[in-house]
Design a protein around this motif. Sequence first.
Motif, PDB file in Angstrom:
ATOM      1  N   ALA A 244     -29.722  -8.279  15.906  1.00 51.99           N
ATOM      2  CA  ALA A 244     -30.561  -7.116  16.239  1.00 51.99           C
ATOM      3  C   ALA A 244     -31.859  -7.585  16.865  1.00 51.99           C
ATOM      4  N   ILE A 245     -32.373  -6.765  17.755  1.00 48.66           N
ATOM      5  CA  ILE A 245     -33.645  -7.079  18.422  1.00 48.66           C
ATOM      6  C   ILE A 245     -34.548  -5.853  18.249  1.00 48.66           C
ATOM      7  N   THR A 246     -35.645  -6.047  17.538  1.00 51.86           N
ATOM      8  CA  THR A 246     -36.525  -4.911  17.252  1.00 51.86           C
ATOM      9  C   THR A 246     -37.900  -5.150  17.871  1.00 51.86           C
ATOM     10  N   PRO A 247     -38.354  -4.263  18.759  1.00 54.29           N
ATOM     11  CA  PRO A 247     -39.707  -4.432  19.299  1.00 54.29           C
ATOM     12  C   PRO A 247     -40.732  -4.233  18.177  1.00 54.29           C
ATOM     13  N   ILE A 248     -41.697  -5.134  18.073  1.00 51.84           N
ATOM     14  CA  ILE A 248     -42.690  -4.996  16.989  1.00 51.84           C
ATOM     15  C   ILE A 248     -44.112  -4.972  17.537  1.00 51.84           C
ATOM     16  N   GLY A 249     -44.252  -4.848  18.817  1.00 54.86           N
ATOM     17  CA  GLY A 249     -45.585  -4.805  19.420  1.00 54.86           C
ATOM     18  C   GLY A 249     -45.431  -5.126  20.881  1.00 54.86           C
ATOM     19  N   ARG A 250     -46.550  -5.194  21.581  1.00 55.31           N
ATOM     20  CA  ARG A 250     -46.494  -5.443  23.023  1.00 55.31           C
ATOM     21  C   ARG A 250     -45.925  -6.848  23.274  1.00 55.31           C
ATOM     22  N   ASP A 251     -44.815  -6.901  23.965  1.00 51.97           N
ATOM     23  CA  ASP A 251     -44.158  -8.171  24.310  1.00 51.97           C
ATOM     24  C   ASP A 251     -43.768  -9.004  23.082  1.00 51.97           C
ATOM     25  N   ARG A 252     -43.615  -8.337  21.936  1.00 45.20           N
ATOM     26  CA  ARG A 252     -43.203  -9.075  20.731  1.00 45.20           C
ATOM     27  C   ARG A 252     -41.955  -8.425  20.131  1.00 45.20           C
ATOM     28  N   TYR A 253     -41.023  -9.258  19.725  1.00 42.99           N
ATOM     29  CA  TYR A 253     -39.753  -8.761  19.207  1.00 42.99           C
ATOM     30  C   TYR A 253     -39.363  -9.534  17.939  1.00 42.99           C
ATOM     31  N   ALA A 254     -38.752  -8.818  17.008  1.00 45.07           N
ATOM     32  CA  ALA A 254     -38.195  -9.489  15.830  1.00 45.07           C
ATOM     33  C   ALA A 254     -36.694  -9.614  16.046  1.00 45.07           C
ATOM     34  N   LEU A 255     -36.192 -10.834  15.964  1.00 50.51           N
ATOM     35  CA  LEU A 255     -34.756 -11.062  16.145  1.00 50.51           C
ATOM     36  C   LEU A 255     -34.120 -11.276  14.775  1.00 50.51           C
ATOM     37  N   THR A 256     -33.186 -10.421  14.436  1.00 53.10           N
ATOM     38  CA  THR A 256     -32.453 -10.613  13.185  1.00 53.10           C
ATOM     39  C   THR A 256     -31.247 -11.488  13.499  1.00 53.10           C
ATOM     40  N   VAL A 257     -31.079 -12.531  12.685  1.00 50.46           N
ATOM     41  CA  VAL A 257     -29.968 -13.443  12.965  1.00 50.46           C
ATOM     42  C   VAL A 257     -29.016 -13.479  11.774  1.00 50.46           C
ATOM     43  N   SER A 258     -27.767 -13.731  12.035  1.00 46.69           N
ATOM     44  CA  SER A 258     -26.794 -13.775  10.934  1.00 46.69           C
ATOM     45  C   SER A 258     -26.991 -15.061  10.133  1.00 46.69           C
ATOM     46  N   GLU A 259     -26.473 -15.031   8.903  1.00 45.97           N
ATOM     47  CA  GLU A 259     -26.673 -16.154   7.996  1.00 45.97           C
ATOM     48  C   GLU A 259     -26.134 -17.452   8.601  1.00 45.97           C
TER      49      GLU A 259
END
Length: 303
Positions: A244-259
């Motif tokens: 998953a890729i979640t925008p968390i601010g301007r030009d910033r993203y949180a990438l969820t990665v599998s175990e």
Amino acid sequence: MVLSINRVTKEFGDFRAVSDLSFSVDKGEIVGFLGQNGAGKTTTLRMVMDILPVTSGSVELFGSTDLRKGRLRVGFLPEERGLYRKMKAIDIIAYFGRLKGVPGGKAKAKAHELLERFGMTQYANNKIETLSKGNAQKIQLLSVLTHEPEFLILDEPFSGLDPVNQKLLEDLIGDLRDEGATVLFSTHTMEHAERLCDRFVMIKGGEKVFEGTIDEAREAYEQRIILATPDDPSPLQGRAGVTAITPIGRDRYALTVSEGSDMQAVLAACLELGITVKSFGLEEASLHEIFFRFAGAGEEDAA
Ligand SMILES: Nc1ncnc2c1ncn2[C@@H]1O[C@H](COP(=O)(O)OP(=O)(O)OP(=O)(O)O)[C@@H](O)[C@H]1O
């Protein structure tokens, strides 16, 4: 083993307050019992103290299911605070000791010693009704120490205390542990657990959702990678374990990665896809976040 809770369930009519709960406390440990309001903490502690019967399962104190006998070796601070308001502080502390079998003279001497140790000698002859709420609470806590219990069970001991007294209580719990006591305390905030506990047990809706050390909780917490890029990171989806890729601010993203995903592989995928990497790093989960994740606490409980 000081306490062993084995598949305990508690029902009030149709309502299941505690469900198939198991955990144990070893000698010399400080264990935090965490969960938001209504999670079932008080109900569990009451079953340990034989104030409430279990619906099913069993509780052992000091290796025995004879809780009436075992609880004589326990210092229990109940959630509901209440002392005989007309009694003097010193008398209350000594009285609780006598209830647990400490002879009169020794109980009084121990009460003096506890008051002195916690800087409360000046309140010795004050009636409880003349004390502030926090000081009355401290007296109640001292009263569970008169018989020098091997095991302390404290239900929400920090609530109602100001930050100075919360720190004093933390120090007291640490000192008692150093002297060989075992401690189980409930709380709905992480901060005390973080500083004090060897291990913690979290419950939600009466069910255990986590048991272990703070480091183990961090490991079990799904980690996210924080990527700063001016580019569109969506081509990363599905590459190198990115779920998953979640925008968390301007030009910033949180990438969820599998175990088990490899951070290096995610970085390599960025470069391969021509995604400019301005910064790249693992998110450090705060204990509050971990608590919210496991215990499902609402933001209003964050303080
Ligand atoms: N005697 C009772 N009869 C019916 N329901 C009860 C009884 N005692 C507790 N409950 C319910 O059981 C659930 C768990 O309550 P409990 O007091 O154990 O929670 P808790 O984790 O200690 O919460 P808090 O932090 O608010 O004290 C709640 O939904 C409560 O309303």
